[in-house]
Design a protein around this motif. Structure first.
Motif, PDB file in Angstrom:
ATOM      1  N   GLU A   1       2.361  -5.781  -3.176  1.00  0.00           N
ATOM      2  CA  GLU A   1       3.729  -6.282  -3.078  1.00  0.00           C
ATOM      3  C   GLU A   1       4.368  -5.714  -1.821  1.00  0.00           C
ATOM      4  OE1 GLU A   1       6.113  -5.151  -6.380  1.00  0.00           O
ATOM      5  OE2 GLU A   1       6.145  -3.014  -5.891  1.00  0.00           O
ATOM      6  N   ILE A   2       5.336  -6.446  -1.283  1.00  0.00           N
ATOM      7  CA  ILE A   2       6.006  -6.042  -0.047  1.00  0.00           C
ATOM      8  C   ILE A   2       7.232  -5.210  -0.388  1.00  0.00           C
ATOM      9  CG2 ILE A   2       7.260  -6.882   1.972  1.00  0.00           C
ATOM     10  CD1 ILE A   2       5.340  -9.240   2.041  1.00  0.00           C
ATOM     11  N   ASP A   3       7.337  -4.073   0.272  1.00  0.00           N
ATOM     12  CA  ASP A   3       8.452  -3.155   0.084  1.00  0.00           C
ATOM     13  C   ASP A   3       8.983  -2.780   1.462  1.00  0.00           C
ATOM     14  OD1 ASP A   3      10.293  -1.315  -0.788  1.00  0.00           O
ATOM     15  OD2 ASP A   3       8.824   0.241  -1.275  1.00  0.00           O
ATOM     16  N   GLY A   4       9.957  -3.527   1.952  1.00  0.00           N
ATOM     17  CA  GLY A   4      10.489  -3.288   3.292  1.00  0.00           C
ATOM     18  C   GLY A   4       9.447  -3.584   4.352  1.00  0.00           C
ATOM     19  N   GLU A   5       9.141  -2.579   5.176  1.00  0.00           N
ATOM     20  CA  GLU A   5       8.154  -2.737   6.242  1.00  0.00           C
ATOM     21  C   GLU A   5       6.732  -2.439   5.779  1.00  0.00           C
ATOM     22  OE1 GLU A   5      10.556  -1.987  10.397  1.00  0.00           O
ATOM     23  OE2 GLU A   5       9.322  -0.355   9.600  1.00  0.00           O
ATOM     24  N   TYR A   6       6.545  -2.272   4.487  1.00  0.00           N
ATOM     25  CA  TYR A   6       5.239  -1.861   3.985  1.00  0.00           C
ATOM     26  C   TYR A   6       4.736  -2.814   2.902  1.00  0.00           C
ATOM     27  CZ  TYR A   6       6.003   2.564   6.384  1.00  0.00           C
ATOM     28  OH  TYR A   6       6.226   3.515   7.341  1.00  0.00           O
ATOM     29  N   ILE A   7       3.406  -2.852   2.776  1.00  0.00           N
ATOM     30  CA  ILE A   7       2.771  -3.433   1.607  1.00  0.00           C
ATOM     31  C   ILE A   7       2.260  -2.268   0.771  1.00  0.00           C
ATOM     32  CG2 ILE A   7       0.981  -4.962   0.724  1.00  0.00           C
ATOM     33  CD1 ILE A   7       0.986  -6.400   3.403  1.00  0.00           C
ATOM     34  N   ILE A   8       2.579  -2.275  -0.502  1.00  0.00           N
ATOM     35  CA  ILE A   8       2.156  -1.209  -1.401  1.00  0.00           C
ATOM     36  C   ILE A   8       1.481  -1.829  -2.615  1.00  0.00           C
ATOM     37  CG2 ILE A   8       4.031   0.302  -0.647  1.00  0.00           C
ATOM     38  CD1 ILE A   8       5.499  -0.423  -3.272  1.00  0.00           C
ATOM     39  N   SER A   9       0.906  -0.995  -3.461  1.00  0.00           N
ATOM     40  CA  SER A   9       0.344  -1.466  -4.720  1.00  0.00           C
ATOM     41  C   SER A   9       1.429  -1.424  -5.795  1.00  0.00           C
ATOM     42  CB  SER A   9      -0.839  -0.593  -5.140  1.00  0.00           C
ATOM     43  OG  SER A   9      -1.303  -0.973  -6.431  1.00  0.00           O
ATOM     44  N   LYS A  10       1.615  -2.547  -6.442  1.00  0.00           N
ATOM     45  CA  LYS A  10       2.603  -2.617  -7.520  1.00  0.00           C
ATOM     46  C   LYS A  10       2.219  -1.702  -8.672  1.00  0.00           C
ATOM     47  CE  LYS A  10       5.025  -6.008 -10.420  1.00  0.00           C
ATOM     48  NZ  LYS A  10       5.149  -7.460 -10.751  1.00  0.00           N
ATOM     49  N   LEU A  11       0.924  -1.553  -8.899  1.00  0.00           N
ATOM     50  CA  LEU A  11       0.432  -0.676  -9.957  1.00  0.00           C
ATOM     51  C   LEU A  11       0.285   0.739  -9.424  1.00  0.00           C
ATOM     52  CD1 LEU A  11      -2.329  -3.017 -11.438  1.00  0.00           C
ATOM     53  CD2 LEU A  11       0.047  -2.766 -12.174  1.00  0.00           C
ATOM     54  N   LYS A  12       0.974   1.685 -10.007  1.00  0.00           N
ATOM     55  CA  LYS A  12       1.008   3.044  -9.463  1.00  0.00           C
ATOM     56  C   LYS A  12      -0.289   3.808  -9.672  1.00  0.00           C
ATOM     57  CE  LYS A  12       5.121   2.149  -8.191  1.00  0.00           C
ATOM     58  NZ  LYS A  12       5.309   1.730  -6.771  1.00  0.00           N
ATOM     59  N   GLN A  13      -1.186   3.274 -10.516  1.00  0.00           N
ATOM     60  CA  GLN A  13      -2.441   3.969 -10.762  1.00  0.00           C
ATOM     61  C   GLN A  13      -3.563   3.512  -9.838  1.00  0.00           C
ATOM     62  OE1 GLN A  13      -1.009   1.759 -12.759  1.00  0.00           O
ATOM     63  NE2 GLN A  13      -2.482   0.573 -13.976  1.00  0.00           N
ATOM     64  N   THR A  14      -3.274   2.568  -8.932  1.00  0.00           N
ATOM     65  CA  THR A  14      -4.310   2.089  -8.022  1.00  0.00           C
ATOM     66  C   THR A  14      -3.897   2.291  -6.577  1.00  0.00           C
ATOM     67  OG1 THR A  14      -3.486  -0.177  -7.751  1.00  0.00           O
ATOM     68  CG2 THR A  14      -4.867   0.260  -9.674  1.00  0.00           C
ATOM     69  N   ALA A  15      -4.898   2.454  -5.727  1.00  0.00           N
ATOM     70  CA  ALA A  15      -4.666   2.379  -4.286  1.00  0.00           C
ATOM     71  C   ALA A  15      -4.503   0.910  -3.900  1.00  0.00           C
ATOM     72  CB  ALA A  15      -5.817   3.016  -3.529  1.00  0.00           C
ATOM     73  N   LEU A  16      -4.137   0.659  -2.651  1.00  0.00           N
ATOM     74  CA  LEU A  16      -3.825  -0.702  -2.214  1.00  0.00           C
ATOM     75  C   LEU A  16      -5.058  -1.494  -1.786  1.00  0.00           C
ATOM     76  CD1 LEU A  16      -1.731  -2.885  -1.396  1.00  0.00           C
ATOM     77  CD2 LEU A  16      -1.604  -1.750   0.849  1.00  0.00           C
ATOM     78  N   GLY A  17      -5.917  -0.873  -0.983  1.00  0.00           N
ATOM     79  CA  GLY A  17      -7.062  -1.589  -0.418  1.00  0.00           C
ATOM     80  C   GLY A  17      -6.826  -2.068   1.001  1.00  0.00           C
ATOM     81  N   GLY A  18      -5.737  -1.579   1.626  1.00  0.00           N
ATOM     82  CA  GLY A  18      -5.526  -1.894   3.040  1.00  0.00           C
ATOM     83  C   GLY A  18      -6.662  -1.409   3.905  1.00  0.00           C
ATOM     84  N   ASP A  19      -7.361  -0.395   3.436  1.00  0.00           N
ATOM     85  CA  ASP A  19      -8.614   0.070   4.026  1.00  0.00           C
ATOM     86  C   ASP A  19      -9.747  -0.645   3.306  1.00  0.00           C
ATOM     87  OD1 ASP A  19     -10.730   1.472   5.129  1.00  0.00           O
ATOM     88  OD2 ASP A  19     -10.407   3.252   3.905  1.00  0.00           O
ATOM     89  N   ASP A  20     -10.327  -1.705   3.820  1.00  0.00           N
ATOM     90  CA  ASP A  20     -10.032  -2.214   5.138  1.00  0.00           C
ATOM     91  C   ASP A  20      -9.743  -3.708   5.063  1.00  0.00           C
ATOM     92  OD1 ASP A  20      -9.762  -2.246   7.932  1.00  0.00           O
ATOM     93  OD2 ASP A  20     -11.871  -2.624   8.228  1.00  0.00           O
ATOM     94  N   ARG A  21      -9.025  -4.123   4.012  1.00  0.00           N
ATOM     95  CA  ARG A  21      -8.667  -5.537   3.958  1.00  0.00           C
ATOM     96  C   ARG A  21      -7.745  -5.905   5.111  1.00  0.00           C
ATOM     97  NH1 ARG A  21     -10.066  -7.374  -1.120  1.00  0.00           N
ATOM     98  NH2 ARG A  21     -12.055  -6.339  -1.524  1.00  0.00           N
ATOM     99  N   SER A  22      -7.012  -4.926   5.633  1.00  0.00           N
ATOM    100  CA  SER A  22      -6.171  -5.217   6.801  1.00  0.00           C
ATOM    101  C   SER A  22      -7.032  -5.583   7.993  1.00  0.00           C
ATOM    102  CB  SER A  22      -5.274  -4.027   7.131  1.00  0.00           C
ATOM    103  OG  SER A  22      -6.030  -2.854   7.354  1.00  0.00           O
ATOM    104  N   GLY A  23      -8.125  -4.830   8.215  1.00  0.00           N
ATOM    105  CA  GLY A  23      -9.031  -5.172   9.300  1.00  0.00           C
ATOM    106  C   GLY A  23      -9.720  -6.499   9.081  1.00  0.00           C
ATOM    107  N   ALA A  24     -10.148  -6.753   7.835  1.00  0.00           N
ATOM    108  CA  ALA A  24     -10.787  -8.030   7.516  1.00  0.00           C
ATOM    109  C   ALA A  24      -9.840  -9.189   7.768  1.00  0.00           C
ATOM    110  CB  ALA A  24     -11.248  -8.025   6.062  1.00  0.00           C
ATOM    111  N   ALA A  25      -8.554  -8.992   7.462  1.00  0.00           N
ATOM    112  CA  ALA A  25      -7.562 -10.045   7.692  1.00  0.00           C
ATOM    113  C   ALA A  25      -7.288 -10.238   9.174  1.00  0.00           C
ATOM    114  CB  ALA A  25      -6.269  -9.710   6.956  1.00  0.00           C
ATOM    115  N   VAL A  26      -7.285  -9.153   9.950  1.00  0.00           N
ATOM    116  CA  VAL A  26      -7.101  -9.267  11.398  1.00  0.00           C
ATOM    117  C   VAL A  26      -8.203 -10.135  11.999  1.00  0.00           C
ATOM    118  CG1 VAL A  26      -7.258  -7.995  13.578  1.00  0.00           C
ATOM    119  CG2 VAL A  26      -5.804  -7.132  11.732  1.00  0.00           C
ATOM    120  N   VAL A  27      -9.443  -9.863  11.634  1.00  0.00           N
ATOM    121  CA  VAL A  27     -10.576 -10.629  12.164  1.00  0.00           C
ATOM    122  C   VAL A  27     -10.488 -12.083  11.703  1.00  0.00           C
ATOM    123  CG1 VAL A  27     -13.086 -10.816  12.210  1.00  0.00           C
ATOM    124  CG2 VAL A  27     -12.005  -8.558  12.291  1.00  0.00           C
TER     125      VAL A  27
END
Length: 391
Positions: free
Chosen positions: A95-121
């Motif tokens: 979910e988007i929170d201001g300038e950041y994307i975070i995980s809505k579920l507090k017990q999980t990490a987001l996965g920006g490592d490395d879905r952000s890179g996969a999305a860039v490519v």
């Protein structure tokens, strides 16, 4: 928030973040990427998977590779990122929170490592297919199992990549920092054998594998061969990250298994760390004995996970990356990483590779977040790297 949601780059990233895919279970996210590429009109014959998972002996799918012929005669360029996440990201809801994307579920990490890179490519490829700009020959690579030892990059078939001369890996935090090198890593499996005996009736007949291990670790700590290592002739790190043994308190433990690693930018010094660890366990096993003067023993195996590499700032791939960052209006810098990257194995395959960040923060924790402006900067940088021909 509304501006971010309107960004095609962010929408694409949100799509990929919603698909679970820890190391070895990347098929779902690969199929999502493949479907988006096909929907953009790329012929199926330009999309293929290699057999990296079969060569590694684990996993659902191989690396995903797309190649495009150039519209101009220029050296081939490669853009890459890994698609797997650590297990803590499974089930994340972005979910988007201001300038950041975070995980809505507090017990999980987001996965920006490395879905952000996969999305860039992916965003770069999709934009090329849509806008049809002038560009050099291009290879796009999405790798598997990076988080458990750079497996996809290690087992990629170099011939499938069609000889790229400039390679750009997208993974990490600050897009201003061009990572032009990284440390090497050696893995160690240590098995310690003692002699079992009844811990109440005849403890003197036993040789405790736990005592052997404890003495060896204490020696390594005292002599400066564990943790951050700084010797007059070299620097590095080491860690014993796994210890398992014993079954009951009334039995002198006769077996303990350990797993460890050693890292250094200097391969000779890295092997010196490994040798110091091995010798400490051998000495400990030879020192501890029972009343019958019987000793324990060890089995020690080591294997190279990846080699260190460092590219000079003057090399074309580093210069291209620096130029693209500068053109984005950012103050560029370069650095050498103390962590392993897919770029390590790409360098071993003979492909000079730099790594650029995508806005990741606090990775591998439940506090992970993705800085959207940094991610957008990286998308623009990737576009320049894919479409602008250096003069």
């Amino acid at each position: 928030m509304s501006d971010a949601l309107q960004s095609p780059n962010v929408n694409l990233l949100m799509t990929l973040l919603k698909v679970s895919g820890k190391s070895g279970q990347e098929q779902a996210v690969m199929l999502e990427i493949e479907s988006l590429i096909k929907a953009a009109g790329l012929p199926a014959e330009q999309i293929r998977y290699d057999d990296a998972h079969l060569r590694a002996g684990f996993g659902e799918t191989g690396n995903l590779i797309v190649t495009l012929p150039g519209t101009v005669n220029a050296p081939r360029r490669l853009l890459m990122a890994h698609v797997d996440t650590v297990p803590l990201c499974v089930g994340a809801i972005p979910e988007i929170d201001g300038e950041y994307i975070i995980s809505k579920l507090k017990q999980t990490a987001l996965g920006g490592d490395d879905r952000s890179g996969a999305a860039v490519v992916l965003s770069t490829l999709l934009r090329i297919l849509k806008e049809q700009p002038v560009h050099p020959p291009l290879t796009f690579l999405w790798t598997i199992q990076e988080e458990i030892g750079l497996v996809g990059a290690r087992y990629v078939d170099p011939e499938e990549l069609q000889s790229p001369e400039l390679c750009f890996n997208f993974d990490g935090g600050d897009p201003k920092s061009v990572i032009r090198g990284a440390t090497g890593d050696t893995h160690m499996d240590i098995r310690v054998y003692g002699i079992a005996s009844h811990a109440g009736a005849h403890p003197e007949n036993g040789v405790s594998a736990i005592v052997i291990v404890s003495r060896a670790i204490f020696q390594l700590q005292e002599e400066g061969w564990l943790g951050l290592i700084g010797k007059p002739h070299g620097t590095g790190t080491s860690n014993i990250g796994f210890i398992q043994g014993g079954a009951a308190t009334n039995v002198v433990t006769d077996f303990v298994e350990l797993r460890a690693e050693a890292r250094s930018h200097d391969p000779e010094f890295r092997m010196e760390i490994v040798n110091a660890i091995q010798q400490a366990f051998i000495e400990s096993a030879n020192t501890i004995s029972n009343v019958n003067n019987e000793h324990g023993s060890i089995e020690f195996e080591s294997r190279n996970k990846y080699d260190a590499f460092a590219l000079d700032k003057s090399t074309p791939v580093v210069q291209s990356a620096m130029n693209a960052v500068t053109a984005e209006g950012l103050e560029v810098s370069t650095r050498i990483s103390n962590g392993g990257l897919d770029a390590n194995w790409m360098a071993s395959h003979g492909f000079p590779t730099v790594t650029l960040g995508c806005g990741q923060e606090f990775i591998h924790t439940v506090n992970e977040r993705l800085h959207i402006p940094s991610y957008e900067h990286t998308c623009n940088i990737a576009w320049r790297l894919a479409t602008e021909i250096d003069s």
